[in-house]
Design a protein around this motif. Structure first.
Motif, mmCIF file in Angstrom:
data_model
loop_
_atom_site.group_PDB
_atom_site.id
_atom_site.type_symbol
_atom_site.label_atom_id
_atom_site.label_comp_id
_atom_site.label_asym_id
_atom_site.label_seq_id
_atom_site.Cartn_x
_atom_site.Cartn_y
_atom_site.Cartn_z
ATOM 1 N N ILE A 353 -58.253 -4.080 -74.231
ATOM 2 C CA ILE A 353 -58.726 -3.628 -72.790
ATOM 3 C C ILE A 353 -58.039 -3.634 -71.362
ATOM 4 C CG2 ILE A 353 -60.542 -2.943 -71.580
ATOM 5 C CD1 ILE A 353 -62.461 -3.606 -73.748
ATOM 6 N N ASP A 354 -57.163 -1.747 -71.107
ATOM 7 C CA ASP A 354 -56.193 -2.648 -69.716
ATOM 8 C C ASP A 354 -57.239 -3.320 -68.368
ATOM 9 O OD1 ASP A 354 -54.959 -2.197 -67.981
ATOM 10 O OD2 ASP A 354 -54.792 -0.119 -67.848
ATOM 11 N N SER A 355 -57.371 -4.228 -68.654
ATOM 12 C CA SER A 355 -57.902 -4.688 -67.130
ATOM 13 C C SER A 355 -58.009 -3.958 -66.224
ATOM 14 C CB SER A 355 -57.824 -6.670 -67.232
ATOM 15 O OG SER A 355 -56.612 -6.747 -66.616
ATOM 16 N N ALA A 356 -56.779 -3.459 -65.649
ATOM 17 C CA ALA A 356 -55.768 -3.633 -64.588
ATOM 18 C C ALA A 356 -57.132 -2.224 -64.192
ATOM 19 C CB ALA A 356 -54.790 -3.317 -64.130
ATOM 20 N N TYR A 357 -57.624 -1.949 -64.947
ATOM 21 C CA TYR A 357 -58.214 -0.649 -65.200
ATOM 22 C C TYR A 357 -59.846 -1.077 -64.362
ATOM 23 C CZ TYR A 357 -61.970 3.282 -65.969
ATOM 24 O OH TYR A 357 -62.513 4.849 -66.267
ATOM 25 N N GLY A 358 -60.088 -1.950 -64.947
ATOM 26 C CA GLY A 358 -61.837 -2.805 -64.573
ATOM 27 C C GLY A 358 -61.786 -3.073 -63.065
ATOM 28 N N ALA A 359 -60.268 -3.740 -63.323
ATOM 29 C CA ALA A 359 -60.094 -4.183 -61.396
ATOM 30 C C ALA A 359 -59.889 -2.769 -60.341
ATOM 31 C CB ALA A 359 -58.687 -5.065 -61.497
ATOM 32 N N LYS A 360 -59.074 -2.305 -61.178
ATOM 33 C CA LYS A 360 -59.552 -1.078 -59.640
ATOM 34 C C LYS A 360 -60.851 -0.798 -59.555
ATOM 35 C CE LYS A 360 -56.944 1.786 -57.049
ATOM 36 N NZ LYS A 360 -56.346 1.839 -55.755
ATOM 37 N N TRP A 361 -61.988 -0.416 -60.617
ATOM 38 C CA TRP A 361 -62.924 -0.149 -60.644
ATOM 39 C C TRP A 361 -63.711 -1.159 -59.288
ATOM 40 C CZ3 TRP A 361 -66.263 4.046 -60.824
ATOM 41 C CH2 TRP A 361 -66.026 5.100 -61.478
ATOM 42 N N GLN A 362 -63.450 -2.728 -60.233
ATOM 43 C CA GLN A 362 -63.922 -3.368 -58.804
ATOM 44 C C GLN A 362 -63.792 -3.668 -57.068
ATOM 45 O OE1 GLN A 362 -66.402 -5.151 -59.657
ATOM 46 N NE2 GLN A 362 -66.844 -4.195 -61.693
ATOM 47 N N ASP A 363 -62.335 -3.154 -57.117
ATOM 48 C CA ASP A 363 -61.411 -3.211 -55.790
ATOM 49 C C ASP A 363 -62.170 -2.182 -54.983
ATOM 50 O OD1 ASP A 363 -59.303 -5.184 -56.886
ATOM 51 O OD2 ASP A 363 -57.654 -3.790 -56.912
ATOM 52 N N MET A 364 -62.752 -0.835 -55.677
ATOM 53 C CA MET A 364 -62.715 0.637 -55.148
ATOM 54 C C MET A 364 -64.608 -0.345 -54.265
ATOM 55 S SD MET A 364 -60.375 2.125 -54.299
ATOM 56 C CE MET A 364 -61.198 3.613 -53.959
ATOM 57 N N GLU A 365 -65.047 -0.992 -55.305
ATOM 58 C CA GLU A 365 -66.695 -1.606 -54.966
ATOM 59 C C GLU A 365 -66.826 -2.379 -54.190
ATOM 60 O OE1 GLU A 365 -70.622 -2.013 -55.998
ATOM 61 O OE2 GLU A 365 -69.552 -0.559 -56.400
ATOM 62 N N ARG A 366 -65.328 -3.165 -54.062
ATOM 63 C CA ARG A 366 -65.473 -4.323 -53.130
ATOM 64 C C ARG A 366 -64.937 -3.760 -51.174
ATOM 65 N NH1 ARG A 366 -63.808 -7.887 -57.350
ATOM 66 N NH2 ARG A 366 -61.453 -6.834 -56.856
ATOM 67 N N LEU A 367 -64.088 -2.515 -51.392
ATOM 68 C CA LEU A 367 -64.191 -1.299 -49.760
ATOM 69 C C LEU A 367 -64.713 -1.227 -49.577
ATOM 70 C CD1 LEU A 367 -60.444 -0.799 -51.254
ATOM 71 C CD2 LEU A 367 -60.799 -2.395 -49.094
ATOM 72 N N ALA A 368 -66.133 -0.105 -51.033
ATOM 73 C CA ALA A 368 -67.070 0.431 -50.097
ATOM 74 C C ALA A 368 -67.984 -1.097 -49.368
ATOM 75 C CB ALA A 368 -67.561 1.020 -51.539
ATOM 76 N N LEU A 369 -68.311 -2.025 -50.481
ATOM 77 C CA LEU A 369 -69.603 -2.637 -49.281
ATOM 78 C C LEU A 369 -68.701 -2.584 -47.721
ATOM 79 C CD1 LEU A 369 -70.674 -5.569 -52.206
ATOM 80 C CD2 LEU A 369 -72.092 -4.257 -50.772
ATOM 81 N N ILE A 370 -67.741 -2.656 -48.284
ATOM 82 C CA ILE A 370 -67.252 -3.317 -46.209
ATOM 83 C C ILE A 370 -67.629 -2.338 -45.812
ATOM 84 C CG2 ILE A 370 -64.229 -4.250 -45.269
ATOM 85 C CD1 ILE A 370 -63.925 -5.740 -47.999
ATOM 86 N N PHE A 371 -66.588 -1.162 -46.491
ATOM 87 C CA PHE A 371 -66.703 -0.307 -45.096
ATOM 88 C C PHE A 371 -68.339 0.002 -45.313
ATOM 89 C CE2 PHE A 371 -68.053 4.844 -46.242
ATOM 90 C CZ PHE A 371 -67.385 4.990 -44.705
ATOM 91 N N LYS A 372 -69.325 -0.018 -46.147
ATOM 92 C CA LYS A 372 -71.100 0.485 -46.220
ATOM 93 C C LYS A 372 -71.506 -0.065 -44.552
ATOM 94 C CE LYS A 372 -74.145 -1.651 -48.232
ATOM 95 N NZ LYS A 372 -74.748 -1.785 -49.504
ATOM 96 N N HIS A 373 -71.588 -1.653 -45.010
ATOM 97 C CA HIS A 373 -71.273 -2.495 -43.445
ATOM 98 C C HIS A 373 -70.976 -2.104 -42.644
ATOM 99 C CE1 HIS A 373 -73.570 -5.092 -46.547
ATOM 100 N NE2 HIS A 373 -72.563 -5.585 -46.990
ATOM 101 N N ARG A 374 -69.968 -1.909 -42.578
ATOM 102 C CA ARG A 374 -69.494 -1.258 -41.188
ATOM 103 C C ARG A 374 -70.060 -0.396 -40.374
ATOM 104 N NH1 ARG A 374 -63.816 -1.004 -42.178
ATOM 105 N NH2 ARG A 374 -63.983 1.484 -42.272
ATOM 106 N N LYS A 375 -69.235 0.710 -41.323
ATOM 107 C CA LYS A 375 -70.927 2.219 -40.720
ATOM 108 C C LYS A 375 -72.327 1.960 -40.620
ATOM 109 C CE LYS A 375 -67.406 4.884 -41.336
ATOM 110 N NZ LYS A 375 -66.497 5.574 -39.912
ATOM 111 N N ILE A 376 -72.707 1.023 -41.230
ATOM 112 C CA ILE A 376 -74.076 0.609 -41.131
ATOM 113 C C ILE A 376 -74.205 0.186 -39.405
ATOM 114 C CG2 ILE A 376 -76.225 -0.341 -41.414
ATOM 115 C CD1 ILE A 376 -75.812 2.320 -42.844
ATOM 116 N N ASP A 377 -73.328 -0.754 -39.147
ATOM 117 C CA ASP A 377 -73.701 -1.397 -38.142
ATOM 118 C C ASP A 377 -72.445 -1.582 -36.750
ATOM 119 O OD1 ASP A 377 -74.300 -4.444 -39.793
ATOM 120 O OD2 ASP A 377 -72.823 -4.591 -39.960
ATOM 121 N N ASN A 378 -72.748 0.565 -37.044
ATOM 122 C CA ASN A 378 -71.935 0.815 -35.629
ATOM 123 C C ASN A 378 -72.946 1.734 -35.322
ATOM 124 O OD1 ASN A 378 -69.845 -0.659 -35.299
ATOM 125 N ND2 ASN A 378 -68.467 0.013 -36.404
#
Length: 572
Positions: A353-378
């Protein structure tokens, strides 16, 4: 004489099959059924005057117990009022046994009250419709009623579960005298249907494992599903050990792992999605809350797509299905994990299995969490999103959550809400009718703190669910009151129309205060963001059934929603 023995025997048959709850709406023609179930003594009875609410209360009980709940109503339009909940139960695969009293057929079109066409009244929204013979004394009738009763109850619990209807014509007189006792017959015949567990043959497993081995980018996606700790654990192992992304809407009820992808609504509307497209898509569960997820999978079809589940129909909302696997998800993923793990051990190989594929989804999840907290706080205004986010944080996972349709469940999905005690929403037909009543039914039997979060229109539409005699004290309700609902302001089409305020959002000035006074519910309200934290704290401290009403402005909600929905873009 009004002793209709087969009807007296019916609750005994139900009880023998594991039925322990019945919900009735008072009526005259249904008196023989009501009395039979009440006097049986082994079935807990719940009375609700409004048939529409009664049916959703039964739905909520059945969701929690995983066993059929009996619904009883009188003849005429009363039976039609069960229909919204019956259709929801059908598409959500919830077991209900619907008993509708009826007048004999010869009285149709004879100006006799409460006489309508009740045979097969729910059409295709039940697994099957039955009808008792009007003669309750002939031996053939007694045999037929016994057989139909057993078959109907068994059918509710035959996968996929669902509602079954029995129409029951009754002639007068049907009230017993004070001297007549309702006693079940001796030796009532109980017909047990033995269910065999569906498994996958060795040959089919070889085919599946070949397709699995050929796929480097594998994606597992869950739709609506009941809480299942064993399933969550197995999927967490698959995701973490093999770098396979597991995407879960809030109603999928996957818990216990930070590796699950929960914030896909924040990045799947981005411009470049090529790096996230799978070779093999494996889905399970029912409908998706996330429209972005469904459109992403539809626009980017996998080469192979398996759907796991014992569905009666071939569902292909992503337009990509290549294999239907009619087994329970827990069985499938456990077997899959064991077989693939063993195969890797025997061959002494690492997964292809292409581990880079799973890592891309995980990267997007982490970025989404940061984005969510920043937007909610603002977000500085009192709006639906910030209110719901603060309330969920305060719960610390200690509540079973019920979300109304329209915006409430969409907010929950956008925020990636989870709960170990389960998340429920009527996403079978996704109507707003019955969201309050379903939560009431659930709280009556689940013995855990329960929180319902709904919009004002959803709450007002279903206030009759609060008209039962004893409301569950473990229930709390949050009403997000924006004076008319916001969903039409936030979706393409009606948002730009001049008729928006009057004919789509239906602006109003109603509140939940008087409903709470009528139903003896402790009432809290908040109108300023500075008062939100204190109001939520006091609301959650209340030891009785209570309601918090948060008053927000439609324009603030629109801005907050669009700020978070702007999402993060996927880099090339």
């Amino acid at each position: 004489m009004a002793i209709l023995q087969p009807l007296i025997d019916l609750p005994e048959i139900c009880h023998a099959h594991g039925v322990r709850y019945a919900v009735i709406s008072p009526g005259s023609r249904s008196a023989p059924l009501t009395l039979a179930f009440v006097r049986h003594g082994g079935i807990q009875m719940q009375v609700c005057m409004d048939e529409r609410s009664a049916a959703f209360i039964a739905l909520g009980i059945a969701q929690q117990k995983g066993a059929p709940v009996v619904l009883i109503c009188t003849s005429g339009s009363a039976a039609y009022n069960f229909a919204p909940a019956v259709s929801e139960a059908f598409f959500q695969q919830v077991p209900l046994l619907i008993l509708t009293a009826d007048r004999p057929k010869e009285w149709l079109h004879q100006y006799d009250g409460q006489t309508i066409y009740q045979t097969e009244i729910y059409g295709k929204h039940v697994k099957r419709s039955f009808e008792f013979p009007v003669d309750y004394t002939h031996q053939d009738s007694i045999w037929a009623i016994n057989r139909v009763s057993n078959e109907a109850i068994n059918l509710t619990m035959t996968p996929p579960f669902g509602p079954v209807h029995i129409n029951i014509p009754v002639r007068e007189p049907f009230y017993p005298t004070n001297l007549e006792k309702l006693v079940a017959s001796d030796g009532i015949r109980i017909i047990v249907k033995t269910e065999s567990e569906k498994t996958i043959s060795t040959g089919i497993w070889h085919e599946l494992l070949d397709e699995w081995d050929e796929s480097r980018r594998i994606l597992i996606v869950g739709g609506q599903h009941l809480p299942d700790a064993a399933l969550s654990k197995t999927l967490a192992q698959i995701g973490e050990e093999w770098d396979i992304p597991i995407v879960a809407d809030c109603t999928t009820n996957l818990t216990g792992s930070d590796s699950f992808i929960r914030h896909h609504d924040l990045f799947l509307n981005g411009a470049n999605q090529a790096n996230l497209v799978p070779d093999l898509l494996v889905t399970f569960g029912l409908s998706f809350v996330s429209k972005d997820l469904k459109l992403f999978l539809r626009k980017n079809p996998a080469i192979k797509h398996w759907h796991i589940g014992q569905d009666a129909f071939l569902a292909d909302p992503t337009h990509s299905l290549t294999r239907q696997v009619p087994v329970e998800p827990q069985y499938f993923f456990k077997q899959l994990y064991e077989k693939v793990d063993y195969q890797l051990f025997v061959e002494n190989n690492d997964s292809s299995i292409d581990s880079a594929y799973g890592a891309k989804w995980q990267d997007m999840e982490r970025l989404a969490l940061i984005f969510k907290h920043r937007k909610i706080d603002n977000l500085k205004s009192l709006n639906d999103l910030t209110s719901l986010n603060l309330i969920i944080k305060q719960l610390n996972g200690g509540y079973q959550l019920h979300f109304g349709n329209s915006m409430a469940v969409r907010y929950a999905n956008l925020l990636g809400v989870e709960s170990k005690l389960g998340i429920y929403s009527n996403r079978g037909t996704s109507g707003i009718d019955g969201c309050v009543s379903t939560a009431v039914g659930a709280a009556l039997v689940n013995s855990v703190p329960t929180l319902l979060l709904v919009g004002d229109v959803t709450f007002l539409y279903d206030r009759n669910g609060l008209l039962i005699r004893s409301l569950p004290q473990n229930l709390k309700i949050v009403v997000l009151n924006n004076a008319g609902g916001n969903i039409f302001r936030m979706i393409d089409g009606p948002a730009g129309l001049p008729e928006l305020d009057d004919y789509f959002e239906t602006r109003h000035a109603f509140t939940a205060r008087r409903t709470c006074e009528d139903s003896n519910i402790t009432y809290f309200e908040v109108r300023e963001i500075s008062a939100l934290q204190e109001a939520v704290t006091e609301f959650l401290k209340s030891e009785t059934i209570s309601l918090l009403e948060v008053f927000t402005q439609a324009e603030d909600n629109d801005r907050a929603w669009k700020a978070l929905r702007s999402g993060i873009q996927i880099a090339d």
